[in-house]
Design a protein around this motif. Sequence first.
Motif, PDB file in Angstrom:
ATOM      1  N   TYR A  92       0.870  -1.175   0.000  1.00  0.00           N
ATOM      2  CA  TYR A  92       0.000   0.000   0.000  1.00  0.00           C
ATOM      3  C   TYR A  92       0.906   1.224   0.000  1.00  0.00           C
ATOM      4  O   TYR A  92       1.757   1.361   0.873  1.00  0.00           O
ATOM      5  CB  TYR A  92      -0.895   0.013   1.243  1.00  0.00           C
ATOM      6  CG  TYR A  92      -1.823  -1.178   1.313  1.00  0.00           C
ATOM      7  CD1 TYR A  92      -3.109  -1.101   0.802  1.00  0.00           C
ATOM      8  CD2 TYR A  92      -1.401  -2.371   1.875  1.00  0.00           C
ATOM      9  CE1 TYR A  92      -3.958  -2.198   0.856  1.00  0.00           C
ATOM     10  CE2 TYR A  92      -2.236  -3.473   1.932  1.00  0.00           C
ATOM     11  CZ  TYR A  92      -3.516  -3.374   1.420  1.00  0.00           C
ATOM     12  OH  TYR A  92      -4.347  -4.459   1.472  1.00  0.00           O
ATOM     13  N   VAL A  95       0.375   6.176   1.965  1.00  0.00           N
ATOM     14  CA  VAL A  95      -0.411   5.994   3.190  1.00  0.00           C
ATOM     15  C   VAL A  95      -0.253   7.208   4.104  1.00  0.00           C
ATOM     16  O   VAL A  95       0.856   7.684   4.338  1.00  0.00           O
ATOM     17  CB  VAL A  95       0.031   4.718   3.931  1.00  0.00           C
ATOM     18  CG1 VAL A  95      -0.686   4.582   5.270  1.00  0.00           C
ATOM     19  CG2 VAL A  95      -0.203   3.499   3.066  1.00  0.00           C
ATOM     20  N   TYR A 118      -4.968   5.079   1.911  1.00  0.00           N
ATOM     21  CA  TYR A 118      -3.887   4.792   0.967  1.00  0.00           C
ATOM     22  C   TYR A 118      -4.307   5.216  -0.423  1.00  0.00           C
ATOM     23  O   TYR A 118      -5.492   5.285  -0.744  1.00  0.00           O
ATOM     24  CB  TYR A 118      -3.470   3.320   1.005  1.00  0.00           C
ATOM     25  CG  TYR A 118      -4.518   2.336   0.555  1.00  0.00           C
ATOM     26  CD1 TYR A 118      -4.648   1.971  -0.779  1.00  0.00           C
ATOM     27  CD2 TYR A 118      -5.390   1.741   1.466  1.00  0.00           C
ATOM     28  CE1 TYR A 118      -5.602   1.046  -1.189  1.00  0.00           C
ATOM     29  CE2 TYR A 118      -6.342   0.823   1.075  1.00  0.00           C
ATOM     30  CZ  TYR A 118      -6.434   0.484  -0.259  1.00  0.00           C
ATOM     31  OH  TYR A 118      -7.382  -0.419  -0.661  1.00  0.00           O
TER      32      TYR A 118
END
Length: 124
Positions: A92, A95, A118
């Motif tokens: 991810y 973030v 994210y």
Amino acid sequence: MSDDELVGTIVLYVDGQEIDCASVSTNLQGLRKAVKTMNSKGHANKSASTTSDGSIQIDAFIPKKGAVDWGRISGATVIIESQDDGSYREVYSGVGVVTVGKKYSVDGEATQSLDCFYKDYVVE
């Protein structure tokens, strides 16, 4: 299905630092939405693609020393991978932490509840 066909314990990394956590939950929202229209059926019968957004909820343990300053996390990379052989990996990126809460209980360890967003997600 045997046990070796499933993802077991995961390891969480935030910008390369391993984070001890109790749980991690992710959500992807807004891929499509119902469009309400006036029609004889009395319900929405159309849909449209929308801008998606993702969220991550993390319950991280609070260490006595070397705690992460979660309020400053912005543009981080979060990696979730299987502990055994690293064959399962989610990345991810972009973030940012939205809220930080703390939880103390009689029967457990102190944790921080983190709500994050994210911008991008990849399964490797």
